[in-house]
Design a protein around this motif. Structure first.
Motif, mmCIF file in Angstrom:
data_model
loop_
_atom_site.group_PDB
_atom_site.id
_atom_site.type_symbol
_atom_site.label_atom_id
_atom_site.label_comp_id
_atom_site.label_asym_id
_atom_site.label_seq_id
_atom_site.Cartn_x
_atom_site.Cartn_y
_atom_site.Cartn_z
ATOM 1 N N THR A 179 0.834 -1.204 0.000
ATOM 2 C CA THR A 179 0.000 0.000 0.000
ATOM 3 C C THR A 179 0.869 1.254 0.000
ATOM 4 O OG1 THR A 179 -0.186 -0.241 2.385
ATOM 5 C CG2 THR A 179 -2.030 -1.006 1.085
ATOM 6 N N LEU A 180 2.009 1.159 0.677
ATOM 7 C CA LEU A 180 2.960 2.276 0.651
ATOM 8 C C LEU A 180 3.420 2.535 -0.778
ATOM 9 C CD1 LEU A 180 5.200 3.595 3.015
ATOM 10 C CD2 LEU A 180 6.626 2.337 1.485
ATOM 11 N N ALA A 181 3.680 1.454 -1.511
ATOM 12 C CA ALA A 181 4.089 1.604 -2.909
ATOM 13 C C ALA A 181 2.992 2.292 -3.702
ATOM 14 C CB ALA A 181 4.429 0.238 -3.504
ATOM 15 N N ALA A 182 1.740 1.895 -3.427
ATOM 16 C CA ALA A 182 0.619 2.521 -4.141
ATOM 17 C C ALA A 182 0.580 4.022 -3.869
ATOM 18 C CB ALA A 182 -0.693 1.863 -3.729
ATOM 19 N N ALA A 183 0.801 4.380 -2.588
ATOM 20 C CA ALA A 183 0.783 5.797 -2.243
ATOM 21 C C ALA A 183 1.932 6.534 -2.915
ATOM 22 C CB ALA A 183 0.873 5.961 -0.722
ATOM 23 N N LEU A 184 3.049 5.828 -3.122
ATOM 24 C CA LEU A 184 4.215 6.473 -3.743
ATOM 25 C C LEU A 184 4.039 6.653 -5.241
ATOM 26 C CD1 LEU A 184 7.097 4.717 -1.854
ATOM 27 C CD2 LEU A 184 6.669 7.158 -1.930
ATOM 28 N N ILE A 185 3.271 5.761 -5.866
ATOM 29 C CA ILE A 185 3.078 5.842 -7.313
ATOM 30 C C ILE A 185 2.164 7.003 -7.674
ATOM 31 C CG2 ILE A 185 1.999 4.670 -9.253
ATOM 32 C CD1 ILE A 185 2.990 2.101 -8.202
ATOM 33 N N PHE A 186 1.238 7.301 -6.777
ATOM 34 C CA PHE A 186 0.169 8.233 -7.138
ATOM 35 C C PHE A 186 0.664 9.621 -7.566
ATOM 36 C CE2 PHE A 186 -3.411 11.057 -5.843
ATOM 37 C CZ PHE A 186 -4.278 10.682 -6.852
ATOM 38 N N PRO A 187 1.480 10.328 -6.744
ATOM 39 C CA PRO A 187 1.902 11.663 -7.188
ATOM 40 C C PRO A 187 2.671 11.691 -8.516
ATOM 41 C CG PRO A 187 2.296 11.393 -4.857
ATOM 42 C CD PRO A 187 1.914 10.060 -5.375
#
Lengths: 486, 238, 330
Positions: A179-187
């Motif tokens: 989920t951290l990776a998902a948050a990092l991809i978004f911006p």
């Protein structure tokens, strides 16, 4: 839910419990401020004492009823209603709106992390998706904001359900990192040239803020506190901020009530069962994957609402608004600080999330020395709360509330007497060291040393005591050890 | 003669829940003593207090004249008291051999450890076949054998066994109790045995204590307990 | 083709640094089941400590030495009977002996720091809820970051590399000496960690303590000491990582490590959080992948592809490439 108190008899009925005492003290402070403007201090003091005594006598007779949490929620709601008049300026009102916005996000996290125990560090992205969809639809395609919100929230919720399916395969830390990776991809996705026409790239999207309808605006303008908002411009600003505040408050209250009901419902109990033991939950006939996915979906629904409220209140979205630490990690941290899997905890967390950095900023600017240490203070706060109140602030309040004064006082005396003279000598030595540090090295370092002493677990102290005891075998530890020397 | 282990009026509680009201037990050297009683009588708690997993609230535990009550478990092991806990508690993701090597964690004598390893494998040939296998994949009986083998690797003088027969097939139970007896007789290990199955336990033990809600209700030699109709009916249930 | 190999070498050496940090994460995870968000800041802070002791140290506080003595460890040239004790020197006066002394002292300090952090801050928050300890690491993260900002300021400070000679030519590509050194250190530490966990009694004890604390106590393992040891060793590994990362980038600054920590997470998860081999291989994979994406796709895609790949791999292998499959506890 609520710890029903020890019913006391006779005069003792009028002794407040610890948490009641805090409320009374707050009332005294409030009265003091209320009468603070008058010239005669004696009159002011006397009338506030009368108010508090009357309030207390009424309170004692209603105590059984007051122990029901619903009263407190109602009281809180009433206070929340007059918040625009309590604040000193529109900035503070705006912060309170954001408390409501992030409360929604933290409620959502509470469902997925608190109740079902799936750690999510990616909720910032969910908020961002919702806010961006609304922003794109309303500013690029000229949709009505509320229509855009419906679409944004629905899409986010659907996305949450979809996200819950792969999450089923991942355990604990792996889910957290995914989920951290998902948050990092978004911006970075938002910044891509390909999507720049829609997302506005690094610049983000601006939207004019929602202004209140005519009658509401004139009402708010008319009743704005006259000392803080003097000219028409300030009053209009007040009306605008307050209107947005009430919208987000409404969303926050709906969120809180649904969360509360969810926690007590069959759903909530099933979530907790899944968290505590998947095997046991399965054997009770709970469809574990279904519930886990549903938890993700529900929490995405909250995140979607948070995104919508975010867009309403801030009226601006940019990739940097959804950075990892601010929107994904910090809300989770404050949820844990407030108290996981409770109803009050997320509310405390949302207040902390918005106000702690501001209060610390205020403290830090008092002295130039402290200015760069804001992060250190925040960090210490996190550490102290987590080591001293493992159940979070809400859990701590509950625990203290369940104790009587006698227990509290008795415990601390017993604690003091159980220590050997060596303990007190050590404490005195530590105090001397701290003072010396303050004198010769610097105040800041003395504060750190003190903080370390406070957070040190008591077994470090008694460990130090053990070393001393070995040097000096005459000392006894305490009652429970003496027993087996017989 | 002073017994090897003496538990003197021990009290213990899990938070507000009192588990042991007053327990006094004497275990002579080289004997097998059994603790019997219903669920929640305090049998496992007694073992936990002896091995240091739990602190007594009052009372004393004396092992060979040394007070051990309230000391941490890893210190108690070094006094050569081994505890095979409830539910076996093997290290499921480690191999059988690693589990056994952990049993010898407190020891440094390579040759002695090797000897004990061979001895354990002699008692439990099944473990030798599976020494490279991950312990979580063993059957229930094999896991019990591993837990006992691991405890024997500490080369104990006193072995605390918590319900070795739990959930095992009768044939395997018979096997395990044969080994318990062998360990006691051949290696001279004193054994304190907690059992639900009173009949099996009394067949190997020389003395028995019957616990009831945190107190010793009856204690007598195994023969006397078996012979006494009332005790058998009201406490042992056969 | 030449750029391909150049990027490959480049990526591998950055990746080795990610791998080192990932190794520290794996260490803590194996010992305590905690994902340590403060790992990067602990490395950063200990690198700063190394930096401060490699400044000229004032010795004027030692009596009978004279007033104006300064010692610069990095250029220290002790001689015994005219024989130089230092190994080779670089053009700007740095000696390997000096570097080694600074490294050893700093790693020792980091070791103690890690032990203290575990004992004072992590231990009291451990218990039923794993998240509490994770939040405490976030607190340590904020604390150390701000303390470094306060003490050393935001401007990057240069930190020397031990090997700074000409790049080594491998025909297809060139690699700087420092990169090679980092790769070697990563490989050595990886093997050391593997051997520690799989082949030593102490490592077995650490593993057992993480698996089942009460059963480990019954084996005579002081579980508390194992946890402290795990944190201390992880802090030491992180410190080595920090001291190698600083010269490879623009020096040390308080915010240097967070980005690298994220790649370290990626590397650790890619390899499997409990595998030392996986951490380093994962790190190199992330590094190589990153430099390939920057070269052939575009730099704005680098994070998207790196972290997207993590998610994709976790979907196929939920415990990473080298991780042991999860055992369900009943």
């Amino acid at each position: 839910m609520h710890q029903t108190a020890h019913y006391r008899d006779g005069v003792e009925r009028f002794v407040p419990s610890p948490s009641e005492a805090v409320l009374l003290a707050a009332l005294v402070l409030f009265c003091w401020k209320l009468y603070g403007g008058t010239e005669n201090d004696a009159v002011a003091g006397l009338s506030s004492v009368v108010v508090v005594v009357v309030a207390w006598v009424v309170g004692v007779s209603l105590r059984a009823a007051l122990n029901d949490m619903r009263w407190w929620l109602l009281l809180g709601f009433l206070v929340a209603l007059i918040v625009p008049w309590l604040g000193a300026n529109t900035f503070q009102v705006g912060v309170m709106s954001q408390v409501c916005v992030f409360a929604l996000l933290i409620f959502g996290l509470n469902v997925v992390t608190g109740y079902t125990g799936q750690i999510s560090l990616g909720h910032g992205a969910l908020v961002g998706i919702s806010a961006y969809i609304i922003a794109i639809l309303s500013s690029n395609y000229g949709w009505n904001v509320f229509a855009a919100m419906t679409v944004g929230i629905s899409v986010t919720t659907a996305f949450g359900f979809v996200l819950g399916i792969p999450a089923l395969r991942l355990a604990g830390p792996y889910l957290a990192i995914a989920t951290l990776a998902a948050a990092l991809i978004f911006p970075p996705l938002l910044k891509l040239d390909t999507f720049e026409d829609y997302t506005g790239g690094i610049q983000g999207l601006h939207e004019t803020r929602l202004s209140p309808p005519g009658p509401i605006e004139s009402f708010l303008k008319e009743h704005a506190p006259s000392d803080a908002y003097q000219n028409d411009f300030q009053r209009r600003k007040f009306a605008e901020e307050s209107y947005l505040y009430y919208i987000s408050l409404a969303a926050g209250v709906v969120g809180l009530v649904t969360l509360w009901n969810l926690g007590r419902s069959r759903f909530g109990r099933a979530f907790v069962a899944v968290r505590d033991s998947e095997v046991a939950a399965t054997s009770m006939g709970i469809n574990v994957p279904l519930y886990k996915v549903t938890a993700f979906g529900i929490s995405a629904l909250y995140a979607g609402f948070a995104g919508a409220a975010f867009f309403l209140v801030i009226a601006f979205v940019a990739p940097e608004s959804f950075d990892l630490v601010n929107l994904s990690i910090n809300p989770l941290a404050y949820l844990v600080i407030g108290g996981l899997a409770t109803t009050g905890g997320p509310v405390v967390g949302a207040f902390g999330y918005m106000w702690v950095p501001r209060v610390i900023n205020k403290i830090a600017t008092v002295s130039g020395d402290f200015d760069k240490l804001q992060g250190a203070m925040t960090g210490l706060l996190l550490i102290v709360v987590m080591t001293r109140l493992p159940q979070g602030v809400w859990g701590g309040v509950r625990r203290v509330n369940a104790l009587s004064w006698q227990r509290l006082a008795g415990d601390s005396w017993a604690w003091a007497f159980q220590r050997s003279p060596l303990f007190w000598a050590g404490l005195a030595l530590a105090a001397v060291v701290v003072v010396l540090i303050a004198q010769f090295i610097g105040t800041v370092w003395a504060v750190f040393a003190l903080a370390l002493l406070i957070v040190a677990p008591h077994d470090v102290w008694s460990g130090a005591g053990d070393v001393l005891r070995r040097l000096n075998p005459g000392w006894k530890r305490n009652a429970s050890i003496q027993a087996d020397v017989t | 003669m002073a017994p090897m282990l003496e538990v003197r009026s021990v009290r213990a509680a899990y938070g507000p829940v009192v588990a042991l009201r007053e327990i006094s037990i004497r275990v002579p050297e080289r004997s097998i003593v059994t603790l019997l009683g219903a669920n929640g009588a305090g049998k496992s708690t007694t073992l936990r207090v002896i091995s240091g997993l739990m602190r007594p609230a009052a009372g004393a535990v004396i092992f060979d004249g040394l007070p051990i009550g309230g000391r941490p478990a890893d210190w108690v092991v070094r006094q050569r008291i081994a505890h095979v806990p409830e539910g076996r508690q093997i290290f499921a993701t480690l191999t059988v051999e690693e589990n056994l090597r952990l049993g010898a964690y407190t020891r440094d004598d390579r040759a002695g450890i090797q000897d004990d390893m061979t001895r354990v494998f002699a008692y439990f040939p099944r473990l030798k076949e599976r020494r490279r296998q991950v312990a979580g994949t063993l059957s229930g009986g094999e896991q019990q054998m591993l837990a006992m083998g691991r405890a024997l690797m500490t080369r104990p003088r006193l072995l605390l066994l918590d319900e070795p027969s739990l959930g095992l097939a009768p044939l395997i139970v018979k096997d395990i109790f044969r080994i318990i007896q062998a360990v006691n007789e051949e290696d001279g290990v004193t054994i304190l045995l907690v059992e639900q199955d009173a009949r099996v336990a009394l067949s190997v033990a020389s003395y028995g204590y019957v616990l009831e809600t945190g107190r010793v209700a009856v204690h007598a030699t195994a023969a006397e307990l078996k012979a006494n109709e009332t005790v058998r009916r009201s406490y042992l249930g056969y | 083709m030449e750029t391909f190999f150049a990027q490959l070498a480049n990526g591998a050496s950055t990746g080795a640094l990610y791998g080192l940090l990932a190794l520290a994460l794996v260490f803590i995870f194996r010992a305590t089941d905690v994902v340590n968000f403060a790992q990067g800041e602990m490395a950063m802070f200990s690198t700063y400590l190394g930096w401060s002791i490699s400044r000229p140290l004032s010795l004027s506080w030692i009596p009978f030495l004279g007033v104006d003595r300064h010692l610069n460890l990095l250029t220290w040239r002790p001689e015994v009977f005219g024989l130089p004790l230092y190994l080779g020197s670089e053009n700007d006066g740095l000696t390997r002996l000096g570097y080694l002394v600074v490294l050893v002292v700093t790693v020792a300090i980091a070791f103690v720091m890690g032990a203290l952090i575990e004992r004072l801050l992590i231990r009291p928050s451990e218990g039923k809820n794993l998240l509490n300890a994770v939040i405490v690491t976030l607190g340590i993260f904020a604390f150390l970051n701000s303390l470094a900002n306060f003490r050393y300021g935001p401007v990057p400070q240069t930190y020397p590399a031990p090997f700074r000679g000409d790049a080594v030519d491998f025909g297809l590509f060139k690699m700087s000496q420092h990169s090679l050194f980092a790769l070697v250190v990563a490989a050595v530490l990886m093997i050391a960690v593997y051997v520690f966990f799989q082949r030593t009694k102490l490592g077995l004890g650490v593993r057992a303590a993480a698996l089942n604390p009460s059963a480990s106590q019954l084996m005579g393992i002081n579980t508390g000491r194992m946890l402290t040891l795990g944190w201390a060793l992880a802090a030491a590994i992180g410190c080595v990582a920090g001291m190698l990362i600083a010269p490879a980038l623009s020096g040390i600054s308080p915010n240097l490590m967070f980005g690298i920590l994220l790649y370290g997470f990626a590397a650790a998860v890619l390899g499997g959080l409990d595998s030392a081999l996986g951490a380093v291989v994962g790190g190199i994979a992330v590094g190589v992948g990153q430099s390939m994406v920057v070269q052939y796709v575009g730099s704005q895609w680098s994070d998207i592809i790196a972290f997207g790949l993590i998610i994709a791999i976790l979907m196929v292998r939920p415990t990473g490439l080298f991780g042991a499959p999860a055992v369900k506890k009943v």
